[in-house]
Design a protein around this motif. Structure first.
Motif, short mmCIF file in Angstrom:
data_model
loop_
_atom_site.label_atom_id
_atom_site.label_comp_id
_atom_site.label_asym_id
_atom_site.label_seq_id
_atom_site.Cartn_x
_atom_site.Cartn_y
_atom_site.Cartn_z
N GLN A 1 0.85 -1.21 0.00
CA GLN A 1 0.00 0.00 0.00
C GLN A 1 0.88 1.24 0.00
N GLN A 2 0.46 2.24 -0.77
CA GLN A 2 1.14 3.54 -0.78
C GLN A 2 0.66 4.38 0.41
N CYS B 1 -7.10 2.21 4.70
CA CYS B 1 -6.95 0.92 5.37
C CYS B 1 -7.98 0.83 6.48
N SER C 1 -3.19 5.75 0.96
CA SER C 1 -4.28 4.81 0.65
C SER C 1 -5.07 4.49 1.92
#
Ligand code: AMP
Ligand code: MG
Length: 412
Positions: free
Chosen positions: A397-398, A403, A401
């Motif tokens: 994940q960047q 979550c 992003s």
């Protein structure tokens, strides 16, 4: 036995978890607990028509003209009845909570009157019937069901039960949870560890988790990694009337991990061992006969010894067990958050990453993962205020992003 995923494991645990028995307790001990039976009022509230204000009890038909003057014939206060009857042209001085005297059908508030002499009052208001009167039974009547089984006994609920004539209530009993620490290296908190020893810290976290979720914790102390010693401690626990046995440590695959095998020799039926999560993989769950004569079962949750694993698995699995046993709705929820740093790809186990969340003025939750994922580090867990839940096999994940995070109600 195959490795279970987290959701299957929780479903398996909850399927075996039953609500605890009922207990009759005084109101002073019922706060925060769950009603096991409906509460039926024994009294009517208010028991009589009462004044809602300080003023004068009058007959509405006497005060249809502005400025009428009435003769004051007496006084009614809370707890002190006026025994006479209010007749034409008369008023009774009345205070909040006092019973409305016979003959009166409305109350004029003090601010709308002018007192002339000691016993003459001018009414500067035109009033309809039943003004400022609390009718008898306006709150509830005897034989009304005022609360349903399952209700949480909040402060207001306790006051309602008292007003309805109850001084004790039937509530769901607190689940009793025995906590057994296992390990040759462990010493009690406050002791000075000798070479190779560490403090058995986990039990203290678990006692608090049990207490803060409606349970009663029974600390069963520390046992050495010896089959006979563990067996004796478990047999002693079986005789203690506990609903849940929590063991800490000794459930991995090492030569001194004897807890599961000893539990089996005393009759535990194993439901699962090992789950696809990180931390907490060696978690074990089974059921043990309560003692040799009853058919009651003790639920056994074998927690891993590493402090972070132990505490995280307790939040995820023990808390729902306690909530279900004590009658509470399950509190587990995930929240959406935005990552402030990238996350690597995940493997096949659901990962619970220690993290810190802050909320922006706009209401967004920004979450920063702690790079340290060692499951023995309590200081990392204490710094965290949430866990990022990374699904099995999630790609990298960047930063930026979205979550999911898990924030246990009372903190980690
Ligand atoms: P185990 O699960 O028994 O293999 O223990 C894993 C690690 O957790 C070891 O480093 C133990 O020393 C530690 N540990 C086990 N039980 C406890 C406990 N009750 N409190 C703190 N650490 C523990
Ligand atoms: Mg051990």
């Amino acid at each position: 036995m195959t490795v279970m995923d987290v959701d299957e494991a929780l479903a398996c645990i909850l399927a075996q978890t039953k609500r605890a028995a009922m207990q009759h307790v005084p109101l002073s001990e019922a706060g925060g607990r769950i009603l096991a039976k409906d509460v039926v009022a024994r009294l009517t509230q208010p028991p009589f028509a009462a004044s809602a204000m300080d003023g004068y009890a009058v007959r509405a038909q006497d005060v249809q003209i502005f400025g009428t003057q009435l003769q004051i014939i007496g006084e009614a206060a809370a707890g002190r009845l006026y025994e006479g009857e209010v007749g034409q042209g008369q008023a009774v001085r009345i205070f909040t909570g006092a019973p409305i005297p016979r003959g009166a059908d409305t109350v004029v508030i003090q601010e709308d009157t002018t007192l002339f002499k000691k016993n003459l009052v001018k009414i500067n208001h035109i009033l309809e019937i039943n003004k400022n009167i609390r009718p008898s039974g306006g709150d509830f009547c005897a034989n009304d069901t005022v609360l349903k089984a399952g209700h949480v006994l909040t402060p207001a609920a306790l006051a309602l039960c008292a007003a309805a004539g109850h001084d004790a209530l039937d509530v769901v009993a607190r689940p009793r949870v025995g906590i057994l620490s296992t390990g040759d290296e462990l010493v009690e908190a406050g002791c000075v560890p000798q070479a190779g020893q560490i403090v058995a810290s986990n039990a203290h976290a678990l006692v608090e988790i049990v207490r803060s979720h409606g349970g009663e914790a029974v600390n069963l102390g520390i046992v050495r990694d010896e089959e006979q010693v563990i067996k004796q401690a478990i047999e002693a626990a079986q005789a203690q009337g506990i609903d849940i046995l929590l063991t800490i440590g000794g459930v991995s695959v090492g030569a001194y991990d004897l807890v599961q095998q000893v539990l089996r020799t005393v009759g535990m039926q194993l439901d699962f061992w090992k789950i696809a999560m990180r931390p907490g993989k060696p978690l074990m769950f089974g059921r043990l006969p309560a003692d040799h004569h009853q058919n009651k079962e003790i639920l056994v949750l074998g927690l891993p010894g590493n402090p972070v694993s132990s505490i995280v698995t307790a939040h995820l699995f023990l808390v729902p067990m306690l909530e279900k046993m004590a009658g509470y709705p399950l509190s587990f929820t995930l929240h959406e958050a935005i990552l402030t740093a990238p996350l690597g790809a995940n493997g096949s186990r659901r990962h619970y990453i220690r993290a810190h969340m802050t909320q922006t003025r706009g209401g967004d939750r920004l979450v920063t993962p702690d790079p340290n994922v060692d499951s023995s580090l309590l200081s990392v867990l204490v710094r965290a205020n949430c866990l990022i839940v990374v699904p099995e096999n999630a790609p990298a994940q960047q930063a930026g992003s979205r979550c999911h995070i898990f924030m246990p109600k009372g903190g980690l």
